[in-house]
Design a protein around this motif. Structure first.
Motif, PDB file in Angstrom:
ATOM      1  N   GLU A 185      87.075  54.334  96.386  1.00 31.03           N
ATOM      2  CA  GLU A 185      87.017  55.099  95.142  1.00 31.03           C
ATOM      3  C   GLU A 185      85.590  55.162  94.602  1.00 31.03           C
ATOM      4  OE1 GLU A 185      90.340  55.492  92.219  1.00 31.03           O
ATOM      5  OE2 GLU A 185      89.303  53.746  91.379  1.00 31.03           O
ATOM      6  N   ALA A 186      84.917  54.027  94.586  1.00 35.96           N
ATOM      7  CA  ALA A 186      83.527  54.002  94.126  1.00 35.96           C
ATOM      8  C   ALA A 186      82.633  54.820  95.056  1.00 35.96           C
ATOM      9  CB  ALA A 186      83.031  52.565  94.050  1.00 35.96           C
ATOM     10  N   ASP A 187      82.897  54.719  96.358  1.00 40.41           N
ATOM     11  CA  ASP A 187      82.116  55.470  97.334  1.00 40.41           C
ATOM     12  C   ASP A 187      82.281  56.976  97.124  1.00 40.41           C
ATOM     13  OD1 ASP A 187      80.286  55.478  99.340  1.00 40.41           O
ATOM     14  OD2 ASP A 187      81.582  54.586 100.857  1.00 40.41           O
ATOM     15  N   GLN A 188      83.509  57.398  96.800  1.00 39.82           N
ATOM     16  CA  GLN A 188      83.808  58.812  96.622  1.00 39.82           C
ATOM     17  C   GLN A 188      83.251  59.370  95.318  1.00 39.82           C
ATOM     18  OE1 GLN A 188      85.643  61.246  98.248  1.00 39.82           O
ATOM     19  NE2 GLN A 188      85.997  60.063 100.104  1.00 39.82           N
ATOM     20  N   LEU A 189      83.303  58.581  94.234  1.00 41.03           N
ATOM     21  CA  LEU A 189      83.057  59.124  92.898  1.00 41.03           C
ATOM     22  C   LEU A 189      81.718  58.741  92.272  1.00 41.03           C
ATOM     23  CD1 LEU A 189      86.547  58.595  91.195  1.00 41.03           C
ATOM     24  CD2 LEU A 189      85.601  60.727  92.080  1.00 41.03           C
ATOM     25  N   ALA A 190      81.258  57.527  92.521  1.00 40.64           N
ATOM     26  CA  ALA A 190      80.156  56.988  91.712  1.00 40.64           C
ATOM     27  C   ALA A 190      78.792  57.491  92.167  1.00 40.64           C
ATOM     28  CB  ALA A 190      80.193  55.465  91.739  1.00 40.64           C
ATOM     29  N   ASP A 191      77.991  57.946  91.201  1.00 48.00           N
ATOM     30  CA  ASP A 191      76.598  58.286  91.470  1.00 48.00           C
ATOM     31  C   ASP A 191      75.759  57.018  91.614  1.00 48.00           C
ATOM     32  OD1 ASP A 191      76.695  61.282  91.066  1.00 48.00           O
ATOM     33  OD2 ASP A 191      77.483  60.600  89.145  1.00 48.00           O
ATOM     34  N   ARG A 192      76.171  55.996  90.886  1.00 56.24           N
ATOM     35  CA  ARG A 192      75.467  54.699  90.935  1.00 56.24           C
ATOM     36  C   ARG A 192      76.512  53.598  90.745  1.00 56.24           C
ATOM     37  NH1 ARG A 192      70.223  53.971  91.148  1.00 56.24           N
ATOM     38  NH2 ARG A 192      69.348  51.898  90.721  1.00 56.24           N
ATOM     39  N   ILE A 193      76.253  52.436  91.335  1.00 54.13           N
ATOM     40  CA  ILE A 193      77.225  51.350  91.321  1.00 54.13           C
ATOM     41  C   ILE A 193      76.542  50.061  90.891  1.00 54.13           C
ATOM     42  CG2 ILE A 193      78.745  49.914  92.764  1.00 54.13           C
ATOM     43  CD1 ILE A 193      79.053  52.378  94.606  1.00 54.13           C
ATOM     44  N   SER A 194      77.201  49.325  90.002  1.00 55.52           N
ATOM     45  CA  SER A 194      76.765  47.974  89.645  1.00 55.52           C
ATOM     46  C   SER A 194      77.837  46.996  90.123  1.00 55.52           C
ATOM     47  CB  SER A 194      76.587  47.830  88.128  1.00 55.52           C
ATOM     48  OG  SER A 194      75.543  48.660  87.664  1.00 55.52           O
ATOM     49  N   VAL A 195      77.406  45.976  90.846  1.00 56.19           N
ATOM     50  CA  VAL A 195      78.324  44.934  91.310  1.00 56.19           C
ATOM     51  C   VAL A 195      78.224  43.769  90.336  1.00 56.19           C
ATOM     52  CG1 VAL A 195      78.997  43.422  93.205  1.00 56.19           C
ATOM     53  CG2 VAL A 195      77.977  45.657  93.694  1.00 56.19           C
ATOM     54  N   VAL A 196      79.378  43.381  89.773  1.00 55.91           N
ATOM     55  CA  VAL A 196      79.430  42.346  88.751  1.00 55.91           C
ATOM     56  C   VAL A 196      80.142  41.125  89.313  1.00 55.91           C
ATOM     57  CG1 VAL A 196      80.326  41.741  86.460  1.00 55.91           C
ATOM     58  CG2 VAL A 196      79.440  44.044  86.889  1.00 55.91           C
ATOM     59  N   ASP A 197      79.593  39.946  89.039  1.00 52.99           N
ATOM     60  CA  ASP A 197      80.266  38.703  89.397  1.00 52.99           C
ATOM     61  C   ASP A 197      79.827  37.627  88.422  1.00 52.99           C
ATOM     62  OD1 ASP A 197      82.024  37.150  90.819  1.00 52.99           O
ATOM     63  OD2 ASP A 197      80.619  36.632  92.417  1.00 52.99           O
ATOM     64  N   ALA A 198      80.770  36.787  88.021  1.00 50.70           N
ATOM     65  CA  ALA A 198      80.501  35.690  87.092  1.00 50.70           C
ATOM     66  C   ALA A 198      79.821  36.176  85.821  1.00 50.70           C
ATOM     67  CB  ALA A 198      79.648  34.614  87.769  1.00 50.70           C
ATOM     68  N   GLY A 199      80.211  37.381  85.371  1.00 47.35           N
ATOM     69  CA  GLY A 199      79.721  37.882  84.094  1.00 47.35           C
ATOM     70  C   GLY A 199      78.332  38.465  84.111  1.00 47.35           C
ATOM     71  N   ARG A 200      77.769  38.713  85.320  1.00 47.78           N
ATOM     72  CA  ARG A 200      76.423  39.281  85.421  1.00 47.78           C
ATOM     73  C   ARG A 200      76.414  40.383  86.475  1.00 47.78           C
ATOM     74  NH1 ARG A 200      75.695  33.819  85.447  1.00 47.78           N
ATOM     75  NH2 ARG A 200      75.482  33.812  87.730  1.00 47.78           N
ATOM     76  N   VAL A 201      75.467  41.316  86.343  1.00 47.42           N
ATOM     77  CA  VAL A 201      75.249  42.310  87.394  1.00 47.42           C
ATOM     78  C   VAL A 201      74.396  41.658  88.471  1.00 47.42           C
ATOM     79  CG1 VAL A 201      74.159  44.502  87.978  1.00 47.42           C
ATOM     80  CG2 VAL A 201      75.464  44.300  85.861  1.00 47.42           C
ATOM     81  N   ILE A 202      74.937  41.588  89.697  1.00 42.00           N
ATOM     82  CA  ILE A 202      74.212  40.921  90.780  1.00 42.00           C
ATOM     83  C   ILE A 202      73.589  41.922  91.751  1.00 42.00           C
ATOM     84  CG2 ILE A 202      75.578  38.816  90.628  1.00 42.00           C
ATOM     85  CD1 ILE A 202      77.207  39.819  93.032  1.00 42.00           C
ATOM     86  N   ALA A 203      73.955  43.201  91.634  1.00 43.78           N
ATOM     87  CA  ALA A 203      73.335  44.240  92.461  1.00 43.78           C
ATOM     88  C   ALA A 203      73.591  45.581  91.798  1.00 43.78           C
ATOM     89  CB  ALA A 203      73.897  44.234  93.883  1.00 43.78           C
ATOM     90  N   ASP A 204      72.649  46.513  92.005  1.00 39.17           N
ATOM     91  CA  ASP A 204      72.759  47.822  91.370  1.00 39.17           C
ATOM     92  C   ASP A 204      72.052  48.850  92.250  1.00 39.17           C
ATOM     93  OD1 ASP A 204      73.290  49.238  88.525  1.00 39.17           O
ATOM     94  OD2 ASP A 204      71.388  49.959  89.357  1.00 39.17           O
ATOM     95  N   GLY A 205      72.681  50.018  92.390  1.00 40.20           N
ATOM     96  CA  GLY A 205      72.062  51.079  93.170  1.00 40.20           C
ATOM     97  C   GLY A 205      73.073  52.118  93.579  1.00 40.20           C
ATOM     98  N   THR A 206      72.634  53.107  94.348  1.00 40.88           N
ATOM     99  CA  THR A 206      73.578  54.063  94.905  1.00 40.88           C
ATOM    100  C   THR A 206      74.363  53.367  96.012  1.00 40.88           C
ATOM    101  OG1 THR A 206      72.068  54.844  96.622  1.00 40.88           O
ATOM    102  CG2 THR A 206      71.928  55.922  94.465  1.00 40.88           C
ATOM    103  N   ALA A 207      75.462  53.991  96.444  1.00 38.56           N
ATOM    104  CA  ALA A 207      76.256  53.411  97.522  1.00 38.56           C
ATOM    105  C   ALA A 207      75.404  53.222  98.772  1.00 38.56           C
ATOM    106  CB  ALA A 207      77.465  54.305  97.819  1.00 38.56           C
ATOM    107  N   ASP A 208      74.573  54.210  99.097  1.00 40.27           N
ATOM    108  CA  ASP A 208      73.729  54.111 100.285  1.00 40.27           C
ATOM    109  C   ASP A 208      72.700  52.995 100.145  1.00 40.27           C
ATOM    110  OD1 ASP A 208      75.056  56.134 101.589  1.00 40.27           O
ATOM    111  OD2 ASP A 208      73.594  57.700 101.057  1.00 40.27           O
TER     112      ASP A 208
END
Length: 326
Positions: free
Chosen positions: A206-229
């Motif tokens: 779903e994120a791959d299909q729709l998102a222009d940009r993605i933030s990966v969250v774990d333990a209450g923090r963003v641990i990675a951010d960027g486009t899917a590629d």
């Protein structure tokens, strides 16, 4: 990203259930930072308990943060909560529809609750039923709707006030592939019309299909951010996958793959070998030739790039998370 292009700003957001500094409580948000560009779909990925729903509830003014600067559409979510509510829509994890009423009746009800007035509520209901291809089912009780139809109606209800920003909290959970595709198409249409969407999901596709940009969250923090590629590239480059007909030949075949020792992964149950490659076509032709010369029969050989599933597992891994209230 300029301030004018930013519609959501989160700086050092903190939230602990039980109150700020609650004894023994792990924070649901622990200094989370996030920016969302206007007119885009921004995906938020993370395991259960990572803080995704807490973040959405704070952005939608349903929950107060313990600390941090958080703005939506130029307004502070704590000091200007009412102004924020006038500019947002929210589609939660569970449908907020009356099962006994028809689709049109539900939308008119939401319109009246938003103080549109009877005439405007009827007109807006008609517009949304047509927009989401629900006109022919407008008088049918929601209890008779399919899962995809029900979710589209729920999405329509969140747009009664034509919000500038729409929060979608796991919008396709429980839907079959057809229903999920219907919701995806609706979201694309919204963004094409200028709406900014913040999407939380556990469906990596779903994120791959729709998102222009993605933030990966774990333990209450963003641990990675960027486009899917960009996220996929950070995990690794291209790979070659080989499925053998005989699992007993996995050891011999692994020595033929163009990869450093220890870089080849072996899945005996699936008779699968996987290895990183640099030159895609050279690797493919080389492996086909080497297997043929060794008399090893392959059922399938494929070149592929890392998936978001692999990104997700690589970044998050195991660990304890906070149980977020429903």
């Amino acid at each position: 990203m300029s301030v004018a292009d930013t519609v959501i700003t989160v700086e050092q957001a903190r939230k602990t259930y039980g109150g700020k500094g609650a004894r023994g409580a792990a924070p649901a948000l622990d200094g989370l930072d996030l920016t969302v560009a206007r007119g885009t779909v921004h995906g938020v990925l993370g395991p259960n308990g990572a803080g995704k729903t807490t973040l959405v509830r704070i952005l939608a003014t349903l929950l107060r943060p313990d600390a941090g600067r958080i703005e939506v559409a130029g307004h502070d979510v704590v000091r200007e909560a009412y102004a924020v509510r006038l500019r947002i829509g929210l589609l939660g994890q569970h449908a907020a529809l009356d099962e006994e009423l028809g689709g049109r009746q539900n939308l008119e009800l939401f319109g009246r609750l938003h103080h549109l007035g009877a005439r405007r509520a009827r007109a807006r209901a008609g517009e949304l039923l047509e927009r989401f291809d629900l006109t022919r089912t407008g008088r049918k009780a929601v209890s008779q709707y399919s899962g995809g139809m029900r979710r589209r109606l729920d999405l329509a209800a969140s747009l009664i006030t034509e919000p500038e920003v729409l929060f979608l909290d796991e919008p396709t959970t429980g839907l079959d592939p057809r229903g999920r595709a219907e919701v995806w198409q609706s979201v694309r249409s919204l963004v094409g019309g200028g709406t900014t969407v913040l999407l939380t999901t556990q469906y990596l596709e779903e994120a791959d299909q729709l998102a222009d940009r993605i933030s990966v969250v774990d333990a209450g923090r963003v641990i990675a951010d960027g486009t899917a590629d960009e996220l996929k590239a950070a995990v690794g480059g291209d790979r070659i996958d080989v499925v053998l007909r005989d699992a007993g030949q996995l050891g011999a075949a692994s020595a033929l793959l163009p990869a450093a020792p220890g870089a080849v992964t072996v899945d005996a149950d699936r008779r699968l070998l996987s290895a990183p490659v640099t030159d895609r076509m050279a690797a493919l032709t080389g492996v086909v030739r080497a297997l043929a010369e060794a008399g090893i029969e392959a059922e399938d050989i494929a070149l592929r790039r890392p998936t978001l599933d692999e990104v997700f597992l690589h970044l998050t891994g195991p660990g304890d998370r906070v149980e977020e209230p429903a």
